[in-house]
Motif scaffolding. Structure first.
Motif, mmCIF file in Angstrom:
data_model
loop_
_atom_site.group_PDB
_atom_site.id
_atom_site.type_symbol
_atom_site.label_atom_id
_atom_site.label_comp_id
_atom_site.label_asym_id
_atom_site.label_seq_id
_atom_site.Cartn_x
_atom_site.Cartn_y
_atom_site.Cartn_z
ATOM 1 N N ILE A 1 12.770 4.708 12.101
ATOM 2 C CA ILE A 1 12.959 3.401 11.465
ATOM 3 C C ILE A 1 11.745 3.113 10.600
ATOM 4 O O ILE A 1 10.719 3.804 10.699
ATOM 5 C CB ILE A 1 13.145 2.263 12.508
ATOM 6 C CG1 ILE A 1 11.961 2.224 13.498
ATOM 7 C CG2 ILE A 1 14.464 2.402 13.248
ATOM 8 C CD1 ILE A 1 12.020 1.077 14.491
ATOM 9 N N GLY A 2 11.838 2.082 9.739
ATOM 10 C CA GLY A 2 10.694 1.772 8.896
ATOM 11 C C GLY A 2 10.902 0.523 8.078
ATOM 12 O O GLY A 2 12.001 -0.025 7.990
ATOM 13 N N TYR A 3 9.802 0.072 7.468
ATOM 14 C CA TYR A 3 9.861 -1.018 6.495
ATOM 15 C C TYR A 3 9.992 -0.388 5.111
ATOM 16 O O TYR A 3 9.878 0.840 4.941
ATOM 17 C CB TYR A 3 8.626 -1.913 6.604
ATOM 18 C CG TYR A 3 7.311 -1.182 6.558
ATOM 19 C CD1 TYR A 3 6.685 -0.882 5.347
ATOM 20 C CD2 TYR A 3 6.677 -0.773 7.732
ATOM 21 C CE1 TYR A 3 5.485 -0.208 5.292
ATOM 22 C CE2 TYR A 3 5.471 -0.089 7.702
ATOM 23 C CZ TYR A 3 4.884 0.190 6.484
ATOM 24 O OH TYR A 3 3.693 0.869 6.430
ATOM 25 N N GLN A 4 10.232 -1.205 4.097
ATOM 26 C CA GLN A 4 10.543 -0.676 2.777
ATOM 27 C C GLN A 4 9.485 0.296 2.259
ATOM 28 O O GLN A 4 9.780 1.399 1.790
ATOM 29 C CB GLN A 4 10.731 -1.820 1.784
ATOM 30 C CG GLN A 4 11.256 -1.362 0.426
ATOM 31 C CD GLN A 4 11.154 -2.455 -0.623
ATOM 32 O OE1 GLN A 4 10.067 -2.974 -0.902
ATOM 33 N NE2 GLN A 4 12.290 -2.810 -1.212
ATOM 34 N N GLY A 5 8.204 -0.099 2.357
ATOM 35 C CA GLY A 5 7.128 0.746 1.831
ATOM 36 C C GLY A 5 7.051 2.091 2.515
ATOM 37 O O GLY A 5 6.874 3.136 1.876
ATOM 38 N N LEU A 6 7.181 2.091 3.844
ATOM 39 C CA LEU A 6 7.125 3.347 4.603
ATOM 40 C C LEU A 6 8.306 4.244 4.233
ATOM 41 O O LEU A 6 8.160 5.468 4.103
ATOM 42 C CB LEU A 6 7.125 3.047 6.102
ATOM 43 C CG LEU A 6 6.985 4.253 7.042
ATOM 44 C CD1 LEU A 6 5.673 4.974 6.804
ATOM 45 C CD2 LEU A 6 7.101 3.807 8.497
ATOM 46 N N ILE A 7 9.464 3.634 4.052
ATOM 47 C CA ILE A 7 10.660 4.387 3.659
ATOM 48 C C ILE A 7 10.430 5.042 2.293
ATOM 49 O O ILE A 7 10.757 6.220 2.085
ATOM 50 C CB ILE A 7 11.901 3.469 3.650
ATOM 51 C CG1 ILE A 7 12.268 3.089 5.097
ATOM 52 C CG2 ILE A 7 13.082 4.131 2.950
ATOM 53 C CD1 ILE A 7 13.320 2.008 5.203
ATOM 54 N N ILE B 1 0.841 -1.211 0.000
ATOM 55 C CA ILE B 1 0.000 0.000 0.000
ATOM 56 C C ILE B 1 0.872 1.255 0.000
ATOM 57 O O ILE B 1 0.601 2.223 -0.719
ATOM 58 C CB ILE B 1 -0.953 -0.015 1.220
ATOM 59 C CG1 ILE B 1 -2.029 -1.094 1.021
ATOM 60 C CG2 ILE B 1 -1.594 1.344 1.441
ATOM 61 C CD1 ILE B 1 -2.801 -1.422 2.285
ATOM 62 N N ASP B 2 1.929 1.240 0.799
ATOM 63 C CA ASP B 2 2.819 2.411 0.875
ATOM 64 C C ASP B 2 3.670 2.562 -0.386
ATOM 65 O O ASP B 2 3.869 3.680 -0.875
ATOM 66 C CB ASP B 2 3.730 2.287 2.100
ATOM 67 C CG ASP B 2 3.017 2.706 3.379
ATOM 68 O OD1 ASP B 2 1.987 3.384 3.263
ATOM 69 O OD2 ASP B 2 3.472 2.347 4.474
#
Length: 921
Positions: free
Chosen positions: A171-177, A110-111
């Motif tokens: 910090i974040g996961y790939q989509g959030l980044i 989604i991100d």
């Protein structure tokens, strides 16, 4: 051959670009290494190296967020989940991790595609509400349904709070980044107005990537180079160009700027061969053969790549490589889960994940037999692991406690505690045991460090893995039991690899499909080109339905297949020699028939495809029966056996198969006594024999009565229990199948006594003469110059209405026709038909020679599975015109006829000219 990377650098040089001032952004770090290596070919002078980064690194720099592992994401998400969920409705971390993995993937998608989160989550919630009306017709919703719908209603809240929590921690996961990178793009452009970016080798781009690249292009801060061939681009149905066609059509930048590049490499002449090979190992072996022949043409195998469609082929391929390969680079790491230490810890977690006071014997033996554990039980040159295993076998122990293990090997208490004690008390203690175990193994391996370098590297990586587990547990404290620890251990293990050291730019390259991005090779070998592998096929590991994905332009399996198509055809674009291997053995788990890519290559009709089916050379080995000649030592061993005594069972063993006799009597090889989890037939038989011996031995020399036998019935439980304990040792007989066998033993004995009572009540007189009588007798065979002894134990001898009976008990089923013969000559030729007749005649013959019986007598079998047939008497049948006349009495004539066959059999066994020859089973 020229490469895509070289062509890009040349084009930039021709445009008078200062390469040192450019930022090259590629799909992978590996491609950046090859780009750096190509710089000297286009630059005539010494220059500073340009910035070369992967797209992930660039986006991370834009977002100012640090990417964290998927496992740590789960822990962070569980914090959010606990805050937003009522305590009584909260799943355990182990249960949570199963569905949270899927939800995190959906958050990521989604991100990455910049989908309005609230819209899609509300959409999903509405869909579930509608579905509920289909599978629940109740007006008042149950608690389960309310909780189910509540979960879907909370998805947006979960997402909002979770991402806020991550952003606060930077910090974040790939989509959030990616989403944050897009948010920060304007600021980046303002702060870096002169930075020039070069994007090269991209294909499928998510919405965030498209947005970033287009924005940089429109601000004249970037160039982008596509690598697509006109053959694919101009064919509207060819999926290799699916994404590049969309980019050219949809990006406003290309309305006024050139689309670089459409090449014509694919249509150039190529040598393409496809090979259908049975099984994965067959492919690995054939890759070795191909490389061997290629090495004869190109000694360094420079510009040669082996691309593994199925990365599980790595180890078989490495084992199949020709020995004379000097330079080798392996891009993919060796999975830690394939290392022997992995299954050691898996075995330990498995036996401890459910709290128990005892351990299944096979689990204990598996752990103690491990190559890294066995030496730790070797103390003062005594192998205590063997001692424990032998004790388990000898005492038939199925479940062991830690205290029982310490009793068997008190000198090994330290290692026994590490492996089997205290795991379930606290997670810290379980982890401490793992650290101590690693340290103990290291201490042993340090004794010969030079020979154990690889094993020590394994230990180091597992020590790192457990350090990460300990860190996560200390930081988040979500791991409450060993079962959850096991799940997290497997999650971490699945992503860890042991990296190889090699020559990244020289010689043979071995890589996965994704590692081949942007790279070009003259010779390419691609394995596992099967449906379900290349492409990987349909999968829907998502909470978002297919139609919702289409509505929101999220990728589906269609786009996933197009990605595989691009990678496959891009490998072929500039290559000259292409070898495509596929598995001819369809397997639903690891791929089906040959890939559609091969069929597509054939239908394109651009290149001539050389197709072959390769089968391994399997030599025809004619089955030959084993033959053992009788040399001097073997004959000496036979003399020793003869002096100790031939038993009826050893003689029937020879009749069944002379090789069995040779193994058992000459070589004295015995079958290993394995632990009996379920009572074996021979153990059941021994228990019944010993019980009846206890009942009837005190009655030797006396006539029995129905009253005496009735009194024995009250002792069945006690005697059968005693003998089961004696024979089955510490095996469990109070539950499961063994309880059934125990009851069967009691029933057999009871039925036998009932038959005896019935016989006595019918007016028959029975006198017990002998029980379990040992017989030994010398047999005179003039042709042999050494003594021959016969030995054997008779279960029961009695007088029945004045006629002596020799009785052998059988717990299996025996029919009357199995104790009858027609021709004496056949007695020693057919084991299945005549072995039981031979056995009871042997007993009669021995007792006759000893003078223990007076002829005529009856001899036969009591079959406990056929008790209704009563005493099955041996019979000699004489065929007449109207059937067969049966003689149930064993007379002198019968004994003499048997003696002839017996002596012939012994003479054959002892004849130095007749080898032991295996019989066909």
């Amino acid at each position: 051959m020229t490469t895509f990377i070289f062509d890009v650098l040349t084009d930039l040089k021709n445009q008078n670009k200062n390469l040192s001032e450019l930022t090259f952004i590629l799909p992978s770090k590996r491609a950046g290494l090859f780009l750096k290596h190509q710089l000297h070919r286009v630059s005539s002078q010494t220059i500073f190296s340009p910035t070369i980064i992967s797209i992930e690194e660039f986006v991370e720099e834009l977002s100012q967020l640090k990417n964290i592992s998927n496992t740590e994401l789960l822990f962070e998400f569980y914090n959010t989940y606990n805050q937003l969920t009522k305590k009584e409705e909260t799943d355990s971390f182990e249960v949570f991790s199963k569905w949270a993995q899927i939800l995190l993937q959906d958050f990521n998608e989604i991100d990455r595609y910049l989908i309005p989160q609230k819209n899609i989550f509300n959409y999903l919630s509405a869909i579930k509400e509608i579905e509920n009306h289909h599978w629940s017709l109740e007006e008042n919703q149950t608690t389960f349904i309310k909780n189910y719908l509540s979960f879907w209603n909370k998805l947006h809240t979960y997402y909002t709070n979770f991402t806020k929590q991550l952003l606060n921690k930077k910090i974040g996961y790939q989509g959030l980044i990616y989403r944050e990178a897009v948010e920060n793009l304007e600021t980046y452009i303002q702060n870096n107005p002169k930075n020039q970016h070069v994007f090269l080798g991209f294909n499928a781009l998510n919405t965030c990537e498209e947005t970033i690249i287009q924005k940089l292009l429109q601000n004249d801060l970037a160039k982008i180079y596509w690598d697509i061939d006109t053959t694919f681009f101009n064919s509207v149905n060819h999926d290799a160009a699916l994404f590049t066609r969309q980019h050219k059509q949809n990006w406003t930048y290309f309305k006024n700027n050139p689309f670089n590049w459409l090449t014509t490499n694919y249509s150039k002449e190529k040598n393409i061969s496809t090979f259908g090979i049975p099984k994965n190992i067959g492919q690995a072996k054939y890759i070795g053969s191909l490389l061997n022949s290629l090495k004869n043409e190109n000694a360094t195998l420079q510009n040669t790549a082996v691309v593994l469609g199925d990365e599980n082929l790595l180890i078989p391929v490495l084992n199949a490589l020709p020995e004379n390969i000097d330079a080798l680079n392996i891009t993919m790491g060796f999975p830690l889960k394939s290392i022997p230490l992995a299954w050691l810890f898996e075995a330990l977690f498995y036996i401890h994940k459910t709290p128990s006071n005892s351990f299944y014997y096979k689990d204990v033996i598996n752990v103690m037999s491990h190559q890294f554990i066995r030496p730790l039980f070797n103390i003062d040159q005594v192998d205590y692991a063997s001692k424990i295993i032998e004790t388990i076998d000898a005492n038939n122990i199925i479940y062991l406690t830690t205290n029982r293990l310490k009793e068997i090997a008190p000198e090994s208490i330290t290692i026994i505690n590490l492996l089997f004690s205290n795991w379930g008390k606290t997670i810290d203690l379980a982890l401490q045991n793992c650290f101590q175990l690693i340290l103990s193994i290291k201490t042993y391996l340090d004794g010969n460090k030079a020979a154990n370098l690889l094993s020590l590297e394994y230990l180091f990586r597992f020590n790192e893995l457990f350090n990460e587990l300990s860190r996560l547990n200390t930081k988040y404290q979500h791991i409450k039991d060993v079962s959850t620890l096991f799940s997290i251990y497997k999650e971490l293990l699945s992503s860890e690899t042991l990296d190889f050291q090699g020559e990244p730019l020289q010689g043979l390259q071995i890589m996965g499909m994704l590692e081949s991005r942007v790279l070009d090779f003259e010779t390419v070998i691609i394995s596992s080109v099967n449906e379900g592998v290349l492409p990987s096929g349909k999968s829907n590991n998502s909470f978002i339905p297919f139609d919702v994905k289409l509505e929101n332009k999220l990728p589906t399996y269609k786009e996933k297949d197009a990605v595989y198509t691009y990678h496959f055809y891009r490998l072929l674009q500039r290559a000259k020699n292409i070898y495509i291997l596929y598995n001819t053995e369809a397997d639903v788990l690891t791929g089906g028939e040959k890939s559609r890519f091969i069929t597509q290559l054939e239908l394109e009709n651009i290149h001539k495809i050389n197709h072959q089916i390769i089968a391994p050379q399997v030599p025809v080995i004619e089955a030959s029966l084993q033959t053992i000649d009788k040399n001097v030592k073997l004959l000496e061993a036979l003399v020793e056996v003869a002096s100790k005594g031939f038993s009826p069972s050893s003689l029937t063993s020879y009749i069944r198969n002379p090789i069995d006799f040779y193994y058992q009597k000459i070589l004295k090889i015995k079958e290993h006594d394995d632990v009996e989890e379920t009572v074996a037939a021979n153990t059941l038989g021994t228990v019944i024999h010993n019980t009846l011996e206890d009942f009837y031995k005190p009655l030797i020399g006396s006539f029995i009565t129905a009253e005496i036998i009735k009194n024995l019935k009250s002792q069945i439980e006690e005697k059968v229990s005693f003998h089961f304990k004696n024979e089955y040792k510490e095996g469990e007989i109070t539950k499961g199948k063994n309880l059934i066998v125990f009851e069967i033993a009691k029933r057999y004995v009871s039925n036998f006594l009932d038959l005896e009572i019935q016989d006595l009540k019918a007016g028959n007189q029975i006198k017990i003469i002998a029980i379990e009588a040992n017989n030994e007798v010398m047999v005179d065979i003039p042709e042999l110059n050494f003594p021959i002894k016969l030995v054997g134990k008779v279960d029961r001898v009695d007088e029945h209405n004045g006629i002596t009976r020799i009785i052998d008990y059988k717990t299996g089923r025996v029919e009357q026709n199995q104790v009858e013969i027609v021709n004496w000559e056949e007695l020693t030729t057919d084991y299945k038909k005549y072995s039981k007749s031979f056995q009871i005649l042997s007993y009669a013959y021995m007792m006759h020679l000893m003078g223990a019986i007076n002829l005529p007598v009856e001899a036969g079998i009591m079959s406990f599975k056929n008790l209704s047939a009563g005493f099955l008497k041996f019979a000699k049948k004489d065929k007449t015109g109207n059937g067969a006349k049966k003689d149930f009495l064993i007379t002198n004539e019968a004994i003499n006829n048997f003696e002839v066959e017996l002596k012939q059999l012994i003479l054959e066994i002892c004849n130095p000219q007749i080898p032991f020859t295996e019989k066909e089973v």
